[in-house]
Scaffold this motif. Structure first.
Motif, PDB file in Angstrom:
ATOM      1  N   LEU A  81       0.829  -1.210   0.000  1.00 38.75           N
ATOM      2  CA  LEU A  81       0.000   0.000   0.000  1.00 38.75           C
ATOM      3  C   LEU A  81       0.865   1.262   0.000  1.00 38.75           C
ATOM      4  N   ARG A  82       1.972   1.234   0.757  1.00 36.68           N
ATOM      5  CA  ARG A  82       2.880   2.383   0.775  1.00 36.68           C
ATOM      6  C   ARG A  82       3.485   2.603  -0.612  1.00 36.68           C
ATOM      7  N   LEU A  83       3.917   1.514  -1.252  1.00 35.51           N
ATOM      8  CA  LEU A  83       4.500   1.611  -2.599  1.00 35.51           C
ATOM      9  C   LEU A  83       3.466   2.081  -3.618  1.00 35.51           C
ATOM     10  N   GLU A  84       2.225   1.660  -3.434  1.00 37.32           N
ATOM     11  CA  GLU A  84       1.156   2.111  -4.325  1.00 37.32           C
ATOM     12  C   GLU A  84       0.917   3.606  -4.151  1.00 37.32           C
ATOM     13  N   LYS A  85       0.866   4.050  -2.899  1.00 39.18           N
ATOM     14  CA  LYS A  85       0.680   5.474  -2.607  1.00 39.18           C
ATOM     15  C   LYS A  85       1.823   6.318  -3.161  1.00 39.18           C
ATOM     16  N   ALA A  86       3.042   5.766  -3.146  1.00 37.06           N
ATOM     17  CA  ALA A  86       4.223   6.477  -3.646  1.00 37.06           C
ATOM     18  C   ALA A  86       4.314   6.443  -5.169  1.00 37.06           C
ATOM     19  N   GLY A  87       3.387   5.748  -5.835  1.00 35.09           N
ATOM     20  CA  GLY A  87       3.389   5.687  -7.288  1.00 35.09           C
ATOM     21  C   GLY A  87       4.312   4.636  -7.874  1.00 35.09           C
ATOM     22  N   LYS A  88       4.896   3.797  -7.038  1.00 33.26           N
ATOM     23  CA  LYS A  88       5.780   2.731  -7.526  1.00 33.26           C
ATOM     24  C   LYS A  88       4.973   1.549  -8.044  1.00 33.26           C
ATOM     25  N   ILE A  89       3.896   1.208  -7.351  1.00 33.01           N
ATOM     26  CA  ILE A  89       2.977   0.175  -7.824  1.00 33.01           C
ATOM     27  C   ILE A  89       1.845   0.897  -8.554  1.00 33.01           C
ATOM     28  N   ARG A 110      12.942  -6.711  -2.266  1.00 32.19           N
ATOM     29  CA  ARG A 110      13.590  -7.195  -1.037  1.00 32.19           C
ATOM     30  C   ARG A 110      13.154  -6.413   0.193  1.00 32.19           C
ATOM     31  N   SER A 111      12.610  -5.215  -0.001  1.00 34.18           N
ATOM     32  CA  SER A 111      12.134  -4.415   1.135  1.00 34.18           C
ATOM     33  C   SER A 111      10.752  -4.868   1.612  1.00 34.18           C
ATOM     34  N   ILE A 112      10.113  -5.727   0.850  1.00 30.27           N
ATOM     35  CA  ILE A 112       8.761  -6.170   1.196  1.00 30.27           C
ATOM     36  C   ILE A 112       8.843  -7.308   2.219  1.00 30.27           C
TER      37      ILE A 112
END
Length: 109
Positions: A35-43, A72-74
């Motif tokens: 969810l954080r990666l999605e919010k950051a526009g990465k996903i 690897r951060s997941i």
């Protein structure tokens, strides 16, 4: 670059207590990171196939190495089986096909 990423598998559960531990320690933190990666526009898009123990998403990353670091951060990275497919853009593939047609037409005439 865009990548299609899927993660599946993972540990089975011998008991309800073990299921709770894995969910609290790995699965829910994994969802929080996604969810954080999605919010950051990465996903860019993604979700879970209904009824499966897997997740699928499209990632934007500058390079293979950047994607590797991101994955690897997941949490649960080391527990799941990951499959990554680099994606070619529609416009890039269309340009290749147009160039082929142009070259093929020259040899036909």
């Amino acid at each position: 670059m865009k990548y299609l990423v899927s993660a599946s598998g993972g540990p089975g559960f011998a008991s309800d207590e073990e299921a709770v531990d894995v969910l609290e320690e790995e699965i829910l933190p994994m969802f929080e990171e996604l969810l954080r990666l999605e919010k950051a526009g990465k996903i860019l898009a993604g979700g879970l196939p209904v009824g499966e123990r897997s997740t699928v998403f499209i990632v934007e990353a500058a390079s293979h190495d950047d994607l590797d670091k991101m994955l690897r951060s997941i949490p649960a990275w080391g527990t799941l089986d990951w499959q990554v497919t680099p994606l070619q853009s529609f416009s890039g593939r269309a340009a290749i096909e147009k160039a082929f047609i142009g070259g093929a037409n020259k040899t036909r005439h």
